[in-house]
Design a protein around this motif. Structure first.
Motif, PDB file in Angstrom:
ATOM      1  N   PHE A   1       0.868  -1.180   0.000  1.00  9.29           N
ATOM      2  CA  PHE A   1       0.000   0.000   0.000  1.00  9.29           C
ATOM      3  C   PHE A   1       0.902   1.227   0.000  1.00  9.29           C
ATOM      4  O   PHE A   1       1.836   1.305   0.807  1.00  9.29           O
ATOM      5  CB  PHE A   1      -0.886   0.020   1.249  1.00  9.29           C
ATOM      6  N   ILE A   2       0.605   2.157  -0.882  1.00 14.03           N
ATOM      7  CA  ILE A   2       1.422   3.378  -0.942  1.00 14.03           C
ATOM      8  C   ILE A   2       0.544   4.600  -0.719  1.00 14.03           C
ATOM      9  O   ILE A   2      -0.351   4.894  -1.519  1.00 14.03           O
ATOM     10  CB  ILE A   2       2.184   3.502  -2.284  1.00 14.03           C
ATOM     11  N   GLY A   3       0.805   5.266   0.399  1.00 11.47           N
ATOM     12  CA  GLY A   3       0.069   6.489   0.735  1.00 11.47           C
ATOM     13  C   GLY A   3       0.798   7.720   0.229  1.00 11.47           C
ATOM     14  O   GLY A   3       1.588   7.660  -0.728  1.00 11.47           O
ATOM     15  N   GLU A   4       0.555   8.829   0.919  1.00 12.82           N
ATOM     16  CA  GLU A   4       1.070  10.106   0.450  1.00 12.82           C
ATOM     17  C   GLU A   4       2.343  10.503   1.206  1.00 12.82           C
ATOM     18  O   GLU A   4       3.440  10.439   0.667  1.00 12.82           O
ATOM     19  CB  GLU A   4      -0.054  11.132   0.648  1.00 12.82           C
ATOM     20  N   ALA A   5       2.166  10.887   2.454  1.00 11.25           N
ATOM     21  CA  ALA A   5       3.291  11.389   3.240  1.00 11.25           C
ATOM     22  C   ALA A   5       2.948  11.222   4.714  1.00 11.25           C
ATOM     23  O   ALA A   5       1.773  11.187   5.076  1.00 11.25           O
ATOM     24  CB  ALA A   5       3.510  12.871   2.937  1.00 11.25           C
TER      25      ALA A   5
END
Ligand code: URA
Length: 200
Positions: free
Chosen positions: A39-43
């Motif tokens: 899973f890749i979020g923002e920051a």
């Protein structure tokens, strides 16, 4: 030392961006080195910056419940962000920050070699679905080199809007079947459940 631990040490020494100087802790990401799903979020936000761990604030608690709805938890997936330091006052990541941080994310993907990459929100979506609008493509996939890319709303956005909350819950339930398309599913527990029993 594992390749990921080694990488984390390198990330902790990165001061390419101004925001690295004001961080409490760098937030490289965490989870299984052999995870099928990333899973890749923002920051990182305030909570993440304090703890050095991704998605540990309210959005993260929601993400944990979404994972539970498909019988997963964060030890069985890998959770990362497009950038590894908290932007000042939680502003949006700058293009230069995304660019400076890109080699770290690239190396994480190279080490983990996930079968499925789930983008959470616009910033990670932009990397795999350039020029697309999240309201149009959430819940849809792209397949390349036997990796499935799946776009979802960001859990933080979904926390504040009921219609997005339903969309993210429904999209999450699609993941087990999608993953099964690209190989072994390590999860063998009960069937995915709707999240309605949990209130955010
Ligand atoms: N939002 C993100 O995109 N990432 C985090 O780690 C926390 C909140």
């Amino acid at each position: 030392m594992s390749p990921l631990s080694e990488l984390n040490q390198q990330i902790a020494q990165c001061f390419k961006c101004e925001i690295a100087k004001s961080r409490c802790k760098v937030v490289p990401g965490e989870g299984a080195e052999d995870a099928d799903i990333m899973f890749i979020g923002e920051a990182p936000g305030w909570h993440e910056d304090q703890q050095g761990r991704p998605f540990v604030g309210p959005a993260g608690q929601f993400l944990d419940r979404l994972l539970a709805s498909i019988n997963l938890d964060r030890t069985r997936v890998f959770i990362a962000n497009v950038i590894k330091c908290r932007p000042t006052a939680n502003r949006d990541p700058l293009p230069t920050e995304i660019q400076n941080c890109r080699p770290w994310l690239d190396r994480q993907i190279e080490i983990i070699r996930p079968r499925m990459i789930v983008t959470l929100g616009r910033y990670s979506m932009a990397r795999y679905f350039p020029g697309k609008s999240i309201s149009k493509i959430h819940g849809t996939t792209r397949k390349q080199d036997n990796v499935i890319y799946f776009a979802m709303y960001h859990p933080a956005a979904a926390l504040h809007q009921q219609s997005l909350k339903q969309a993210i819950e429904t999209d999450m339930l699609k993941i087990p079947a999608l993953l099964a398309e690209v190989g072994t599913v390590k999860e063998t527990g009960p069937q995915p459940q709707q999240l309605n029993m949990f209130e955010v």
